[in-house]
Write an enzyme that holds these catalytic residues in place. Structure first.
Site, PDB file in Angstrom:
ATOM      1  N   ASP A 109      -1.547  10.041   9.301  1.00 20.29           N
ATOM      2  CA  ASP A 109      -2.380   9.276   8.376  1.00 20.29           C
ATOM      3  C   ASP A 109      -3.631   8.718   9.064  1.00 20.29           C
ATOM      4  O   ASP A 109      -3.561   8.254  10.208  1.00 20.29           O
ATOM      5  CB  ASP A 109      -1.532   8.108   7.833  1.00 20.29           C
ATOM      6  CG  ASP A 109      -2.265   7.261   6.830  1.00 20.29           C
ATOM      7  OD1 ASP A 109      -2.464   7.738   5.708  1.00 20.29           O
ATOM      8  OD2 ASP A 109      -2.657   6.120   7.176  1.00 20.29           O
ATOM      9  N   ASP A 134      -5.558  -3.126  12.058  1.00 21.26           N
ATOM     10  CA  ASP A 134      -5.656  -1.927  12.900  1.00 21.26           C
ATOM     11  C   ASP A 134      -5.063  -2.194  14.280  1.00 21.26           C
ATOM     12  O   ASP A 134      -5.377  -3.216  14.910  1.00 21.26           O
ATOM     13  CB  ASP A 134      -7.128  -1.536  13.089  1.00 21.26           C
ATOM     14  CG  ASP A 134      -7.611  -0.610  11.995  1.00 21.26           C
ATOM     15  OD1 ASP A 134      -7.264  -0.849  10.815  1.00 21.26           O
ATOM     16  OD2 ASP A 134      -8.353   0.347  12.309  1.00 21.26           O
ATOM     17  N   ASP A 167       0.847  -1.194   0.000  1.00 18.09           N
ATOM     18  CA  ASP A 167       0.000   0.000   0.000  1.00 18.09           C
ATOM     19  C   ASP A 167       0.884   1.245   0.000  1.00 18.09           C
ATOM     20  O   ASP A 167       0.786   2.096   0.894  1.00 18.09           O
ATOM     21  CB  ASP A 167      -0.943   0.005   1.210  1.00 18.09           C
ATOM     22  CG  ASP A 167      -1.844   1.247   1.213  1.00 18.09           C
ATOM     23  OD1 ASP A 167      -2.018   1.858   0.135  1.00 18.09           O
ATOM     24  OD2 ASP A 167      -2.354   1.620   2.285  1.00 18.09           O
ATOM     25  N   GLU A 195     -12.527   2.308  18.085  1.00 19.06           N
ATOM     26  CA  GLU A 195     -13.780   1.795  17.522  1.00 19.06           C
ATOM     27  C   GLU A 195     -14.810   1.686  18.643  1.00 19.06           C
ATOM     28  O   GLU A 195     -14.460   1.337  19.772  1.00 19.06           O
ATOM     29  CB  GLU A 195     -13.589   0.384  16.932  1.00 19.06           C
ATOM     30  CG  GLU A 195     -12.564   0.292  15.825  1.00 19.06           C
ATOM     31  CD  GLU A 195     -11.140   0.267  16.347  1.00 19.06           C
ATOM     32  OE1 GLU A 195     -10.921  -0.224  17.476  1.00 19.06           O
ATOM     33  OE2 GLU A 195     -10.233   0.752  15.646  1.00 19.06           O
ATOM     34  N   GLU A 225      -4.764  13.903   8.727  1.00 19.79           N
ATOM     35  CA  GLU A 225      -5.473  13.459   7.533  1.00 19.79           C
ATOM     36  C   GLU A 225      -6.809  12.888   8.009  1.00 19.79           C
ATOM     37  O   GLU A 225      -6.890  11.751   8.475  1.00 19.79           O
ATOM     38  CB  GLU A 225      -4.696  12.388   6.771  1.00 19.79           C
ATOM     39  CG  GLU A 225      -5.341  12.095   5.427  1.00 19.79           C
ATOM     40  CD  GLU A 225      -5.549  10.623   5.092  1.00 19.79           C
ATOM     41  OE1 GLU A 225      -5.916  10.331   3.957  1.00 19.79           O
ATOM     42  OE2 GLU A 225      -5.381   9.758   5.973  1.00 19.79           O
ATOM     43  N   ASP A 271      -3.432   9.848  -3.503  1.00 18.06           N
ATOM     44  CA  ASP A 271      -4.609   8.973  -3.491  1.00 18.06           C
ATOM     45  C   ASP A 271      -5.581   9.390  -4.587  1.00 18.06           C
ATOM     46  O   ASP A 271      -5.355  10.366  -5.295  1.00 18.06           O
ATOM     47  CB  ASP A 271      -5.314   9.070  -2.137  1.00 18.06           C
ATOM     48  CG  ASP A 271      -4.483   8.453  -1.025  1.00 18.06           C
ATOM     49  OD1 ASP A 271      -3.778   7.459  -1.285  1.00 18.06           O
ATOM     50  OD2 ASP A 271      -4.533   8.984   0.105  1.00 18.06           O
TER      51      ASP A 271
HETATM   52  C1  NOJ Z   1      -4.374   7.265   3.687  1.00 25.03           C
HETATM   53  C2  NOJ Z   1      -3.233   7.300   2.724  1.00 25.03           C
HETATM   54  O1  NOJ Z   1      -3.175   8.564   2.116  1.00 25.03           O
HETATM   55  C3  NOJ Z   1      -3.460   6.191   1.732  1.00 25.03           C
HETATM   56  O2  NOJ Z   1      -2.523   6.250   0.690  1.00 25.03           O
HETATM   57  C4  NOJ Z   1      -3.398   4.881   2.453  1.00 25.03           C
HETATM   58  O3  NOJ Z   1      -3.707   3.839   1.551  1.00 25.03           O
HETATM   59  C5  NOJ Z   1      -4.378   4.840   3.613  1.00 25.03           C
HETATM   60  N1  NOJ Z   1      -4.342   6.022   4.414  1.00 25.03           N
HETATM   61  C6  NOJ Z   1      -4.059   3.699   4.519  1.00 25.03           C
HETATM   62  O4  NOJ Z   1      -2.871   3.960   5.208  1.00 25.03           O
END
Ligand code: NOJ
Length: 578
Positions: free
Chosen positions: A211, A181, A70, A218, A258, A323
């Protein structure tokens, strides 16, 4: 009207106040060792370019060891550097060099999850249920738990739970199934992550982009986003960071959230004692909707609400990032805004991924530089921190069809030479293919060529950023929306102790004329700033005409600008020879 006036002493302002942030993916930015993968040394070699461009800070997407399933947001070690990028010593050199160029360094910090290859997860799945080790993550015997939390990466996953054969239980993953998580109800997890933060603070970083910050805790019957427990932890994080900075006699670092949330839900991250800043993704969506439909009303409404809240300086303002352009399911912005973008931007069609559009900025605007500039004229003059995604200053293209979001993550184009000057490696070794698509070919769209062309997008960005630097009001000033009376035009005033700047932008593809009520500045001198031209003095019915996607920044009154700033327009001609 809410953003506070510039404080009396300049030292009262943190470094990020009005700063311009340049986001880059180190693997795709510049390759120094010729292995086809961008690295920290390559980035260090390009710092002079970033200084020349005029940004204040660089934000590096994750640099940590990772299986890269990722884009590096799947981490196996929070306190090291991915060997393909370099090592801790290299990072130290980069930070020193960046500081030497007057640039701050922001790291991406992933607090919510790890890779499933992280030793913590490997330990957890073998540990007994209920044990401290198992409790580093969130487990369940059924997939029903937290059933009201939406699946975020809906094109890749159909559940937030993944069965783990070794553990004999499901584990929670709000993102991809290999990103379990962390369990913030476990105090040991909280402490471990605070130590990670401390580790990087000791290495002199200037800030963190946090991030996926809403998802730390939760609870049943909620969306599991921005819960009170999450905010309580973030307050703890902030005070630890402050304490650590004080102890080391260093200025405070930026904590940037974020949180893809509507403004009301994002604002609590900016509460007293919590984080310093948050991305304003709602604004991003409204900007695209306005330009897609050539209608400014919703954007004006949004900006008016923004101006009524006392957090103007805390917003980071992105147009695009690594993204998809996340629009959500109607929670972030009303469905109507999403429909406008979908219907008004034909280049979005066929490029939907998860809850957004998987395209870079220039192709999304169909290669038209005019709306691109109009959007940046807003971004660079609204209160907050404008964010530039690497390559967007050139109008770089994308490669639709590449896996996941890789379409937007291709190598930076530096020169017309092979691989766009990104790397000397043979093509098959490159991290991703450089852009050769018609209209966006790296032999034309690259830094070297655009530097040499007076009218290039790159030189335009540089001039805008230089002008912004000279205009304290755009960085720290108050913000007041001015009704424009024209459906396609947005206008506002930024005011600091030193100066007042009027901004007007036409978001449609046809010309727009209107009269602005400049009564508070009646009789004052009006100077257009970017081209250094005098306008008629301010009146109650001050006439303005803007061509298709045109914009203006005007200085109201007699504020003295320094010699170098008398005509920001001069920058345009100078920049070509730099
Ligand atoms: C937000 C990040 O900008 C994205 O690229 C990522 O896949 C997800 N968080 C998970 O970490």
């Amino acid at each position: 009207m809410a953003v506070q006036a510039e404080a009396g002493s300049p030292t009262a302002q943190p470094w990020w106040d009005g700063a311009v942030i340049y986001q880059l993916m180190p693997r795709s930015f510049s390759d120094a060792n010729g292995d086809g993968i961008g690295d920290l040394q390559g980035l260090q070699n390009r710092l002079r370019y970033l200084r020349w461009l005029g940004v204040d800070a660089i934000w590096l997407t994750p640099i940590y060891p990772s299986p890269l399933r990722d884009g590096g947001y799947d981490i196996t070690d929070f306190t090291d550097v991915h060997p393909e990028l370099g090592d801790l010593a290299g990072l130290h050199r980069l930070i020193e060099a960046a500081h030497g160029q007057g640039l701050k360094v922001i790291l991406d910090l992933v607090l919510n999850h790890t890779s499933n290859l992280h030793p913590w997860f490997q330990r957890a799945r073998f540990a007994a249920p209920g044990s401290a080790e198992r409790n580093y993550y969130v487990w369940s015997d059924s997939e029903e738990r937290y059933g009201t939390a939406p699946v975020l990466f809906r094109h890749f996953e159909d559940s937030n739970w993944q069965w783990d054969e070794l553990a004999g239980q499901f584990y929670l993953h709000r993102f991809l199934h290999h990103q379990p998580d962390l369990n913030y109800d476990n105090p040991a997890v909280q402490e471990a992550m605070l130590q990670v933060v401390e580790f990087w603070l000791e290495r002199g970083v200037d800030g963190f982009r946090l991030d996926a910050i809403p998802f730390l805790f939760e609870r049943e019957d909620t969306r599991c986003e921005g819960l009170p427990e999450t905010h309580a932890f973030l307050k703890r994080l902030r005070s630890r960071v402050q304490e650590s900075s004080r102890r080391r006699g260093r200025p405070e670092v930026l904590l940037l959230a974020e949180a893809i949330q509507p403004m009301d839900e994002a604002m609590p991250y900016l509460d007293e004692g919590e984080l310093n800043a948050a991305f304003n993704f709602g604004l991003t969506a409204h900007l695209f909707a306005a330009v897609a439909y050539g209608q400014a009303a919703d954007l004006v409404q949004f900006l008016t609400e923004l101006s009524e809240r006392d957090v103007g300086r805390g917003w980071a303002l992105p147009l695009r990032n690594h993204d998809e352009l996340w629009l959500g399911d109607g929670h972030l912005v009303p469905q109507e805004v999403i429909h406008r973008i979908r219907d008004g931007l034909p280049a979005a069609r066929g490029h939907w991924l998860n809850w957004g559009i998987n395209r870079r900025l220039a192709p999304l605007l169909n290669g038209d530089p005019r709306p691109n500039m109009a959007l940046h004229a807003l971004l660079y003059s609204l209160p907050g921190m404008p964010c530039i995604y690497y390559g967007d200053e050139l109008g770089m293209g994308d490669w639709p069809g590449l896996r996941d979001r890789d379409a937007n993550r291709t190598p930076m184009a530096w020169t017309p030479e092979r691989n766009g000057g990104f790397s000397s490696a043979p093509d098959p070794l490159l991290v991703l293919p450089p852009i050769t698509a018609p209209g966006y070919d790296y032999r034309v769209v690259n830094v070297e060529v655009q530097k040499s062309l007076n009218g290039s997008l790159l030189n335009w960005h540089r001039r805008m950023l230089m002008s912004r630097k000279l205009l304290s009001a755009l960085r720290h000033g108050d913000f007041r929306v001015l009704p424009s009376g024209h459906p396609s035009m947005v206008s506002y005033v930024r005011q600091s102790l030193e100066m007042t700047v009027l901004v007007a932008v036409n978001l449609s593809g046809t010309g727009a004329s209107t009269q602005l009520n400049l009564t508070p500045w009646q009789g004052q001198r009006v100077r257009e700033l970017l081209w250094g031209c005098d306008f008629p003095e301010a009146t109650e019915e001050w006439f303005v005409y803007l061509p298709a996607y045109g914009f203006g920044w005007w200085l109201l009154g007699d504020a003295e600008l320094s010699t170098s700033s008398k005509s920001a327009a001069g920058v345009a001609s100078r920049s070509a020879s730099t």
